[in-house]
Structure formats: structure tokens, C-alpha cells
Design an enzyme around this catalytic site. Structure first.
Site: not given
Length: 259
Positions: A110, A130
Site C-alpha cells: 500500500e 491481511e
């Protein structure tokens, strides 16, 4: 030890995440990164930033789960620019190059997605794992389906699988793949090219791209025409705007002053 190392040369700032063993980011590191990038944003003498990681194994694996287990709250104070100091930093109107020198997963990927260009070492690897730790890759869930085909983005988000630089480049996530030894030299070469360009135009491009992301074409065109975007208003009233036209007419290279 200071988890963030910086090196300035001319108008370029190199930012290195150096937090052994894996360059994971805890709340304190994120706040430092926010201060570094906010300072870069606000310094008129700096035009381009390079973000990389120390060593050859990890760019950044994202959130420091060990720190989280010891009390760092996932919704804690990440600092002025949000996680990693970059992905929520307002008015970041200067080019940022990510030089991904190894594993970039979770929040590390990210963070790379927050840059304007991504260069990757040929041994780098990527993932959004995640899902496996029972949480959401929040920034990637917003950004990724807008960057690559929807079904591929959803596959990566829902499975958390790993992918290599060749696949990343195939989907348009990576600009170039390089041998590890050539990664930073190429990042600096590209940064020097950008640093020689018109900073007010770069700022206008970045603001227009941001504002246009969820807007209708004509609405943004009207705001540009009416000089309702700050960077556009500055650009259209600048010495650099006149310099560009003058240099073209005089058949010489322009000298950009950023004003």
C-alpha cells in the site's frame, strides 16, 4: 536507532526505511515518516523523493504485528500522513518514486501504491495477506480495483496470494523491473530527470489527477478553466508558464524556477 534514513542530493531526497529485521512499520515509525514526507512536501528546495528499504530482502512488510501484540492499536496515531506518512498526506504535489528492493506486502505494498512510479528489483515479491490475519487491506481495497482489472484486484485481496514483479508489471503496477544492483541508480536517474522538469506543472498534474479520480470529466475541466484548483491558478500566473513559451520561441532549454 533512527528507523528512517534520509539523503539529500540537490533537489532530490532519498528516504530509506531501515528498521531491522524486516522494515515493518509501527506507530512511532509511521509518525517519523509523516514528518519526513511533510517536510519534503513543504521544502521549496526539494522536488523529487525516492522511497526504498534497507537491505535486499525487505522493502516493507507493512504493519508491525509484534508491536500490535504489545499494544500498538491498529487505529492508533499514525501521524500526519497516515500509515507510512505518505498515503494520506494532503497536498503532496511532488513526484515520489518507490524503489521496491524486496518483499512488499500488506501495508508495504500500500505504501508503494502511494508513490507515483514504482521500480522493482527482479527478486521483489508482493502480496496483500491481511485476509489471513483477519483484517482488511484498507488502502489497497480502495486503490487496487482502480489501478488494475477489477477481478484481478479482488483475487489478490480475497486470497492474499503472492505475485512477482513480472506479474505486477503485466498488470501495470510496476513501471520497470531491474537487477538489484541497478535499482537505486535507476531511481536516481529517473529522479534527476524529474527534478530538471517544471515543478509547478508536476504539482498541477498531481492535483488534477487526485481531484478527477471520482469526478466527471467536464466538471474538472470547468474547474481547470476557471482556475478553481490552487495549483492551476499558481501555474497560470507563474514566471515558469511564461518561461516555457519563451524558451520554445527562442529554441533553448527552459530554466524552471518553481515560481
Amino acid at each position: 536507532m533512527d528507523p528512517i534514513k534520509t539523503r539529500q542530493q540537490g533537489m532530490i531526497l532519498e528516504v530509506t526505511l531501515d528498521r531491522p529485521k524486516a522494515n515493518a512499520i509501527d506507530l512511532a515509525t509511521s509518525r517519523v515518516m509523516g514528518e519526513v514526507f511533510a517536510s519534503f512536501r513543504d521544502d521549496p528546495d526539494l522536488r523529487v523523493a525516492i522511497l526504498t528499504g534497507a537491505g535486499e530482502k525487505f522493502f516493507c512488510p507493512g504493519w508491525d504485528l509484534k508491536a500490535a501484540a504489545e499494544g500498538d492499536a491498529v487505529d492508533g496515531d499514525y501521524g500526519v500522513g497516515g500509515f507510512g506518512g505518505l498515503q494520506e498526506l494532503r497536498a503532496m504535489n511532488k513526484p515520489v518514486i518507490a524503489a521496491v528492493n524486496g518483499i512488499a506486502c500488506g501495508g508495504g505494498l500500500e505504501l508503494a501504491l502511494s508513490a507515483d512510479m514504482i521500480l522493482a528489483a527482479d527478486h521483489a515479491s508482493f502480496a496483500l495477506p491481511e485476509i489471513r490475519s483477519g483484517t482488511i487491506a484498507d488502502a489497497a481495497s480502495i486503490k487496487l480495483p482502480k489501478r488494475i482489472p477489477y477481478h484481478i484486484a479482488m483475487e489478490l485481496l480475497l486470497t492474499g496470494r503472492w505475485f512477482d514483479p513480472q506479474e505486477a508489471k503485466g498488470w501495470g503496477l510496476v513501471n520497470e523491473i531491474l537487477p538489484a544492483a541497478d535499482l537505486l541508480p535507476r531511481a536516481w536517474e529517473l529522479a534527476e530527470l524529474l527534478a530538471s522538469g517544471p515543478p509547478l506543472v508536476y504539482a498541477a498534474i498531481k492535483e488534477v489527477v487526485r481531484e478527477a479520480e471520482d469526478a466527471k470529466f467536464q466538471d474538472i475541466m470547468n474547474r481547470i478553466t476557471k482556475r478553481q484548483l490552487e495549483t492551476i491558478d499558481v501555474l497560470y500566473s507563474s514566471e515558469d508558464q511564461l518561461e516555457g513559451a519563451t524558451a520554445f520561441a527562442e529554441k533553448r532549454d527552459p530554466v524552471w524556477k518553481g515560481r
